[in-house]
Design a protein around this motif. Structure first.
Motif, PDB file in Angstrom:
ATOM      1  N   SER A 198      27.523 -19.526   6.004  1.00  0.00           N
ATOM      2  CA  SER A 198      27.243 -20.644   5.009  1.00  0.00           C
ATOM      3  C   SER A 198      27.467 -20.186   3.410  1.00  0.00           C
ATOM      4  O   SER A 198      27.563 -18.973   3.190  1.00  0.00           O
ATOM      5  CB  SER A 198      25.468 -20.891   5.176  1.00  0.00           C
ATOM      6  N   TYR A 238      30.327 -26.625   4.555  1.00  0.00           N
ATOM      7  CA  TYR A 238      29.696 -25.043   4.813  1.00  0.00           C
ATOM      8  C   TYR A 238      28.720 -24.768   3.740  1.00  0.00           C
ATOM      9  O   TYR A 238      28.000 -23.598   3.836  1.00  0.00           O
ATOM     10  CB  TYR A 238      30.847 -24.050   4.716  1.00  0.00           C
ATOM     11  N   ARG A 243      26.754 -24.658   8.102  1.00  0.00           N
ATOM     12  CA  ARG A 243      27.034 -23.664   8.654  1.00  0.00           C
ATOM     13  C   ARG A 243      28.367 -23.738   9.601  1.00  0.00           C
ATOM     14  O   ARG A 243      28.383 -24.529  10.168  1.00  0.00           O
ATOM     15  CB  ARG A 243      26.146 -22.744   9.114  1.00  0.00           C
ATOM     16  N   LEU A 244      29.225 -22.542   9.331  1.00  0.00           N
ATOM     17  CA  LEU A 244      30.272 -22.556  10.279  1.00  0.00           C
ATOM     18  C   LEU A 244      29.873 -21.367  11.345  1.00  0.00           C
ATOM     19  O   LEU A 244      29.476 -20.476  11.253  1.00  0.00           O
ATOM     20  CB  LEU A 244      31.543 -21.739   9.698  1.00  0.00           C
TER      21      LEU A 244
END
Length: 539
Positions: A198, A238, A243-244
């Motif tokens: 993030s 992100y 988040r990724l």
């Protein structure tokens, strides 16, 4: 005269140029402009506020914020590894991007999109500092200060309608503050299953784009528009709490999916040896399945009995019946001090026939060394029943057991009530005035329970579980936890002392079903204790 004038003019020009070059050389050597004077080096504390404000963006995070650690070692590692990391990252990016491009280009009537050049350049990113968060869960959280002024060469060729256009990305700059979470932590290399990334603030991204060989960013207004679009798009995807997530390994495989249930019944013990000087022993049995991270299970204590009968049942989740071993340890309970071991034995699960109830009589041994002569001495016997039931294909759990999930209370729990489970994990920075042999003492509704003492340790780890069966939720109750130290030497003036205590309200446990916190101990300078509590009901 014309010839003479020409000769004299050429001669004068040559002399003038020579004299000018000599004078210019000496001026260049001996004269220093004021705008390139050697910088004045002064400590930061001597600078005025205006100078500090100008320098602030360049000051590393580990100087501005004491929570961030200096990580020059990581920058040096990346510097040495960058030629290899560059190739690996570009290869991975190309492998990920090509299927996406192939899926999208038919929508826009594009013939092909090819990477003619793809390299991140020779300048690696640098990290200005790193902050690590301490949590009580199975995860690791890091925040990094990233600065990257790169010289990439990313050249993409696009073909459409018989024409070819090239787009080149150059002069990349990225300033960002990513938060990286590794979770869940698993007992298989690389020891975490997923990476969550993030951004804690909008990143600064600057780069140049050459379209058909011309600088597209030189178009009035294009630079600012592109910058804002990129920042907003990246932030929307992100920026924390978004988040990724990147999966490193399958957590089901990493954490070994359960394959069966082992039911164990501790029936009785026979002909145990007397341990107490003034009477019989007070035996109890501890059971543990190897490779199981849960605390050992324990029977009740049978006071003053050398032939105790328990008839108590326990359940274990089996993950690898070929390697796991069921351990039995018989102890003599002591009100003060450590509990004496009366004997032990083990059963490899590979020796248990599935779906068959088996009664075993085990001889108690001193240790597991078959060549030790002390094992020939009789220490009594332990009678148990074991029944291993493998899961059928349609019974195998499809997901990993969540370590934060709260189990249901066992059968027999009172309606409207439940099971209060208290797990004493560890303590830190304990310090006694005369000795530090810490054990944790729990007081709840007049009932007292204790962990085993840890000798000469300021950071003991107990990992012991205690259970209380209640007729109603303990909304208005508190549990008193005290860390005490008992001297191992006789005759001291201070045989026992308190290392700190804490009173915990249980209303939050009932509301949330589970809490896992680290508490600061009262009457302790720096002592802390980590306690997990669960409220289990039958529903």
């Amino acid at each position: 005269m014309g010839i003479i004038s020409t000769i004299m003019g050429s001669f004068g020009f040559g002399i003038g140029v020579s004299i000018g070059v000599v004078i210019g050389y000496f001026l260049f050597i001996y004269y220093q402009p004021t705008d390139v004077e050697d910088p004045e080096i002064r400590p930061l504390v001597e600078l005025d506020s205006k100078s500090l404000e100008q320098l602030l963006p360049e000051i590393p995070l580990w100087i501005k914020n004491p929570d961030y650690d200096r990580i020059d070692w990581l920058n040096k590692f990346i510097e040495y590894m960058w030629p290899y990391l560059d190739k690996a990252i570009c290869k991975m990016a190309k492998k990920i991007a090509e299927p996406i491009i192939a899926e999208q280009i038919p929508k826009y009537k594009i013939e092909s999109v090819d990477f003619e050049a793809l390299t991140l350049g020779c300048l690696p990113p640098t990290f200005q500092g790193m902050k690590v968060y301490n949590t009580e869960e199975k995860e690791m959280i890091m925040e990094l200060g990233l600065k990257w002024a790169a010289n990439p060469n990313i050249l993409v060729a696009v073909k459409a309608f018989g024409l070819k256009a090239t787009v080149q990305v150059v002069d990349l700059q990225v300033f960002a503050s990513p938060r990286i979470t590794l979770k869940p932590l698993v007992p298989a290399f690389p020891c975490f299953a997923n990476i969550h990334v993030s951004l804690m603030e909008k990143p600064h991204v600057d780069f140049g784009v050459k379209l058909l060989g011309a600088d597209a960013m030189s178009i009035p207004g294009a630079y600012r528009i592109v910058q804002e679009i990129i920042k907003d798009q990246v932030a929307n995807m992100y920026l924390w709490p978004k988040r990724l997530e990147v999966q490193i390994m399958d957590p089901i495989k990493a954490m070994r999916k359960p394959v069966g249930i082992l039911n164990v019944k501790v029936v009785k013990a026979m002909k145990l040896k007397k341990k107490d000087l003034l009477g019989a022993s007070d035996p109890y049995v501890k059971l543990k399945l190897t490779e199981d991270k849960l605390p050992s299970k324990k029977t009740t204590v049978k006071h003053k009995n050398l032939n105790p009968e328990w008839n108590e049942e326990f359940t274990f989740v089996v993950k690898d019946p070929k390697t796991q071993i069921l351990e039995f340890n018989v102890y003599d309970w002591e009100q003060v001090g450590t509990h004496d071991k009366m004997g032990l034995n083990v059963i490899p699960l590979k020796d248990i026939t599935p779906d068959e109830l088996k009664t075993l009589t085990l001889d108690l041994l001193k240790n597991l060394n078959p060549n030790d002569a002390q094992n020939e001495k009789s220490r009594g016997q332990l009678v148990i029943e074991v029944h291993y039931k493998p899961f059928k294909d349609n019974e195998v759990p499809s997901n990993v057991e969540d370590s934060n999930a709260v189990q249901k209370a066992p059968e027999g729990t009172p309606d409207g009530g439940g099971l209060l489970v208290i797990i004493v994990h560890e303590a830190q920075d304990l310090e006694g005035k005369h000795h530090t042999n810490p054990s944790a003492r729990l007081l709840f509704r007049g009932e007292e329970k204790r962990t085993k003492p840890v000798k000469k340790s300021r950071d003991p780890r107990w990992e012991e579980e205690f259970q209380f069966t209640l007729d109603e939720p303990p909304m208005n109750d508190r549990v008193h936890v005290e860390v005490i130290s008992i001297s191992k030497r006789m005759g001291l003036l201070h045989p026992k002392e308190s290392l700190g205590y804490i009173d915990i309200n249980l209303s939050d446990v009932v509301s949330n079903k589970r809490i896992n916190e680290r508490y600061h101990l009262i009457d302790s300078k720096n002592g802390r204790i980590q306690i997990e509590m669960q409220w289990r009901t039958s529903s």
